[in-house]
Design an enzyme around this catalytic site. Structure first.
Site, PDB file in Angstrom:
ATOM      1  CG  ASP A   1      -2.254   0.742   0.905  1.00 20.25           C
ATOM      2  OD1 ASP A   1      -2.236   1.640   0.050  1.00 20.25           O
ATOM      3  OD2 ASP A   1      -3.278   0.421   1.531  1.00 20.25           O
TER       4      ASP A   1
ATOM      5  CD  GLU B   1      -6.948   5.293   2.772  1.00 22.97           C
ATOM      6  OE1 GLU B   1      -6.040   4.984   3.564  1.00 22.97           O
ATOM      7  OE2 GLU B   1      -6.736   5.609   1.588  1.00 22.97           O
TER       8      GLU B   1
END
Length: 655
Positions: A330, A527
């Site tokens: 990521d 997120e």
């Protein structure tokens, strides 16, 4: 290293190739057909893919191999970086728009990067990645589908597969070949800000819908002329491996945009049996469905960062599950392994099995660390070659060496009538009817007066949520599409008056209207910025519902949210409650169900809590709970054609 072919050699190759007879494609494991001297075998699409990979790998320098393992954000690139670093892929991070955010703007930007890569001696095309998690959300004017939480409510894998296909077509129009989707997490705590990116808290449903999306995204569109050996239309990415939906509340140490994360990037504390039964099956299904890219989670497992988990990445994913594609980190996740020692972080991640580093502002440092690791022996040449082999295989399966640039034939698919119809179908199937007293729904189209309140009624940004027009979403009516209010106005009869006040003040209307509609819920987030301890409605939304009750004989509340929100205190105030999730750009489809043109069919993909104090509550921990300890609605609940039975109301202490 083998000497590069000269320009004259290239011209001879192209001339000979044009005159050569057609050769039937061979299986990847077949023996390569001998090629005349001067030919670049890897350029010959009639050769087996394994032979092409071996030929190209043998021509690459260490620097070129390390470049293939590096992904850089477009926002930090300067002319020449692709060539200087031999970059293998680029991404548009959360706000990585082109200078002009239109389809032509995207096409020009991506094709420009691709042409720079193709100008290198070996001419290896780049992969361009983007978070098209519910349509191409960063591209202004794209079709925005419901987020995964809504698709989970549909429980319709064929619909999800077709959404994957439609997303792929709109991506291909802009030259985008790699989608960082789907999220196949199994969220167990709705306080997590990424809950809406998960299909459900139910492992089997996540596995089914995630696989369907992968199949749709990677299928080759009927309109496409596929290259020989091409099997993938757009590359899917199963993420985030592993267990990112199961982190412990309060375990995160991340702080972004001044917001302390509570769950996102936190620590999953579970034994291996739980990991294997609850979180691993969606990845098993994804690999079976043909996934060739898996992204690692920012989170940890029992205190060790997932980016460092060699057992889970190499032994389990690549070994047990037989994953043949490549593993990507990521964004900046490798650096989190050991924040004080970047070199150790890089070595640990690569040896754990990560093949591509999604790097932030430290592209040069990443490549330098890789090179140092190889030259010192901390990273073997075999590990590098394995990573690059996996990357090249995907590029060949995508047909990039034959069709590296954007495909003009797909430009007409962006917000096409077919895609908008598909989006509206998805919206309708995702709606969950939670309550319907006094036959408040459906609303009669000849109702003389309908009062509508709430910012969400006329806000395409709010109804689309995060990852739309930017990482954190657009909290204004700036997403191209239609609104719930617009849908209401288009459906009512000529004699019906619809009055909209976002703030909900209707004091100038004496008496009561037959129907009031309040559209409430969450403003966009993404997120860990969306991590939240208290999931109750805002005081403004609660007041709006209470006030509109005094002005309407029948009150309907529509909730726009990325997860179940706590409505217990307001539940009895309204006659009907509808969970609309984050429907995307085509909000007018909500109205079609409210007015009875289509039935309610959605079922809850998540357990609906009675209070924030119950969280985390889900189907894996609510067995035997009764009364005020039980959830307000169980997973799978839904009225209308969903066939559910209305709940029996229980008076409980204030939530």
């Amino acid at each position: 290293m083998i000497k590069r072919t000269t320009l004259i050699g290239w011209l001879v190759f192209l001339l000979l190739a044009a005159c050569a007879p057609a050769v039937t494609a061979s299986p990847a494991t077949a023996k390569a057909t001998p090629a005349p001297a001067g030919f670049l075998l890897y350029r010959d699409s009639t050769q087996p893919i394994d032979a092409r990979i071996a030929d190209l790998l043998g021509r690459m320098s260490l620097e070129e191999k390390l470049g293939q393992m590096t992904q850089a954000p477009n926002t930090g690139l300067t002319p020449g970086d692709i060539t200087n670093y031999h970059l293998g892929s680029i991404l548009s991070a959360g706000d990585g728009f082109p200078p002009v955010n239109t389809l032509p703007g995207w096409t020009a930007m991506v094709d420009g990067y691709q042409q720079e890569a193709l100008a290198e001696p070996l001419g290896i095309p780049i992969l361009y990645g983007i978070d098209a998690v519910h349509g191409v959300g960063l591209m202004r004017g794209a079709t925005i589908f419901p987020h995964n939480v809504g698709l989970g409510a549909t429980r319709d894998p064929d619909l999800v597969r077709r959404i994957g296909q439609a997303t792929a077509e709109e991506m291909l129009a802009g030259g985008l070949t790699w989608d960082f989707a789907p999220v196949v997490a199994v969220p167990q705590d709705q306080r997590w800000g990424r809950t809406y990116e998960g299909y459900s808290e139910d492992t089997a449903l996540v596995s089914e819908l995630g696989s369907a999306y992968i199949q749709g995204l990677q299928s080759i569109p009927a309109e496409m002329t596929a290259a020989t050996g091409q099997t993938i239309g757009v590359l899917a990415t199963a993420k985030h491996y592993l267990g990112d939906g199961g982190t412990v509340f309060g375990s995160s140490r991340q702080n972004i945009l001044g917001v302390p994360y509570l769950l996102d990037q936190g620590n999953m504390q579970a034994d291996e049996q739980t990991v294997r039964s609850l979180y691993l099956p969606p990845y098993q299904a994804a690999v079976k469905a043909g996934a060739m890219s898996v992204m690692i989670s920012f989170s940890s497992w029992n205190g060790t960062k997932m980016h460092a988990q060699r057992y889970l990445i190499t032994t389990v994913l690549k070994g047990e599950l037989g994953f043949q594609g490549f593993v990507i980190s990521d964004f900046g996740g490798i650096a989190q392994i050991d924040p004080g020692d970047y070199y150790t972080s890089v070595v640990t991640a690569i040896n754990a099995g990560i093949d591509v580093g999604m790097i932030g502002d430290s592209v040069g440092a990443f490549i330098s660390a890789l090179e140092q690791g190889v030259k010192s022996g901390d990273i073997t040449q075999a590990r590098i070659d394995d990573a690059v082999t996996r990357i090249l295989r995907v590029k060949f399966l995508l047909g990039l060496f034959d069709h590296p640039l954007s495909n003009p034939q797909f430009q007409g698919t962006v917000r096409s009538a077919a895609h908008l119809d598909l989006a509206r179908q998805a919206v309708r199937e995702s709606l969950v009817l939670l309550k319907n007293d006094q036959e408040a729904l459906p609303i009669g189209k000849n109702t003389p007066l309908v009062l509508v309140s709430g910012i969400g009624a006329d806000n395409t940004g709010m109804q689309s949520g995060g990852w739309t027009n930017g990482w954190q979403g657009a909290p204004t009516n700036d997403v191209v599409g239609s609104t719930i209010l617009g849908g209401i106005r288009s459906l009512v009869g000529d004699q019906t008056k619809v009055v909209y006040r976002s703030g909900g003040n209707f004091d100038d209307f004496p008496g009561k209207a037959p129907v009031g509609i309040a559209v409430v819920g969450e403003m966009p987030y993404a997120e860990g910025v969306g991590d939240k301890a208290d999931l109750r409605l805002t005081p403004d939304d609660a007041d709006r519902i209470t006030y509109l009750r005094t002005k309407a004989d029948k009150l309907i509340v529509v909730i726009l949210s990325g997860r179940p929100v706590v409505i217990t205190d307001e539940y009895q105030t309204a006659d009907a409650w509808v969970a609309a999730w984050l429907p995307g750009s085509e909000g007018d489809a909500v109205a079609g169900v409210l007015f009875g043109d289509f039935p309610f069919t959605g079922k809850l993909p998540y357990t609906w809590p009675r209070s924030s104090g119950q969280l985390p509550i889900n189907e894996n921990n609510d067995a035997g709970l009764t009364g005020c300890s039980a959830p307000l609605f169980p997973v799978g609940y839904g009225l209308g054609q969903a066939g559910g039975t209305p709940i029996q109301w229980i008076d409980c202490p204030a939530s």
